[in-house]
Design a protein around this motif. Structure first.
Motif, PDB file in Angstrom:
ATOM      1  N   MET A 158      38.999  47.001  50.203  1.00  0.00           N
ATOM      2  CA  MET A 158      37.958  46.926  49.195  1.00  0.00           C
ATOM      3  C   MET A 158      38.169  45.662  48.362  1.00  0.00           C
ATOM      4  O   MET A 158      39.279  45.343  47.963  1.00  0.00           O
ATOM      5  CB  MET A 158      38.016  48.178  48.317  1.00  0.00           C
ATOM      6  N   SER A 159      37.119  44.940  48.075  1.00  0.00           N
ATOM      7  CA  SER A 159      37.252  43.683  47.349  1.00  0.00           C
ATOM      8  C   SER A 159      36.996  43.875  45.856  1.00  0.00           C
ATOM      9  O   SER A 159      36.397  44.847  45.432  1.00  0.00           O
ATOM     10  CB  SER A 159      36.299  42.635  47.918  1.00  0.00           C
ATOM     11  N   GLU A 160      37.515  42.923  45.092  1.00  0.00           N
ATOM     12  CA  GLU A 160      37.293  42.876  43.648  1.00  0.00           C
ATOM     13  C   GLU A 160      36.512  41.617  43.322  1.00  0.00           C
ATOM     14  O   GLU A 160      36.569  40.634  44.058  1.00  0.00           O
ATOM     15  CB  GLU A 160      38.635  42.825  42.900  1.00  0.00           C
ATOM     16  N   SER A 161      35.795  41.644  42.206  1.00  0.00           N
ATOM     17  CA  SER A 161      35.044  40.475  41.751  1.00  0.00           C
ATOM     18  C   SER A 161      35.533  40.074  40.369  1.00  0.00           C
ATOM     19  O   SER A 161      35.943  40.923  39.581  1.00  0.00           O
ATOM     20  CB  SER A 161      33.551  40.787  41.678  1.00  0.00           C
ATOM     21  N   ALA A 162      35.473  38.772  40.104  1.00  0.00           N
ATOM     22  CA  ALA A 162      35.851  38.272  38.788  1.00  0.00           C
ATOM     23  C   ALA A 162      35.003  37.055  38.458  1.00  0.00           C
ATOM     24  O   ALA A 162      34.564  36.325  39.344  1.00  0.00           O
ATOM     25  CB  ALA A 162      37.327  37.894  38.760  1.00  0.00           C
ATOM     26  N   SER A 163      34.771  36.867  37.171  1.00  0.00           N
ATOM     27  CA  SER A 163      34.063  35.691  36.661  1.00  0.00           C
ATOM     28  C   SER A 163      35.040  34.942  35.769  1.00  0.00           C
ATOM     29  O   SER A 163      35.587  35.518  34.834  1.00  0.00           O
ATOM     30  CB  SER A 163      32.867  36.123  35.825  1.00  0.00           C
ATOM     31  N   LEU A 164      35.261  33.677  36.077  1.00  0.00           N
ATOM     32  CA  LEU A 164      36.196  32.860  35.314  1.00  0.00           C
ATOM     33  C   LEU A 164      35.449  31.759  34.580  1.00  0.00           C
ATOM     34  O   LEU A 164      34.518  31.160  35.129  1.00  0.00           O
ATOM     35  CB  LEU A 164      37.222  32.216  36.251  1.00  0.00           C
ATOM     36  N   THR A 165      35.840  31.496  33.344  1.00  0.00           N
ATOM     37  CA  THR A 165      35.303  30.360  32.609  1.00  0.00           C
ATOM     38  C   THR A 165      36.200  29.165  32.932  1.00  0.00           C
ATOM     39  O   THR A 165      37.411  29.207  32.701  1.00  0.00           O
ATOM     40  CB  THR A 165      35.296  30.630  31.096  1.00  0.00           C
TER      41      THR A 165
END
Length: 69
Positions: A1-8
């Protein structure tokens, strides 16, 4: 299962910067998808946490000359 992230991410100034980040992050084992926007100062990444983690992704972005908040 994959994870998502948003980086600045600071330091991206153009499409070339976006392409650099996308190319380097995509090369990490376990990264499923990556999208960068210099206008939004944002990098969205989807990854398999069994193969990589946010620390490794952030290190690759930093090593490419950008800073992650």
């Amino acid at each position: 299962m994959s994870e998502s992230a948003s980086l600045t991410v600071n330091g991206m100034k153009c499409g070339g910067c976006e392409n650099t980040i996308v190319g380097k992050v995509s090369a990490i084992a376990g990264v499923v998808a990556v999208k960068a926007s210099h206008q939004d100062k944002r990098v969205d990444v989807e990854f398999d946490p069994a193969q990589t983690d946010l620390d490794e992704i952030e290190d690759v972005i930093t090593d490419a000359g950008f800073s992650v908040e």
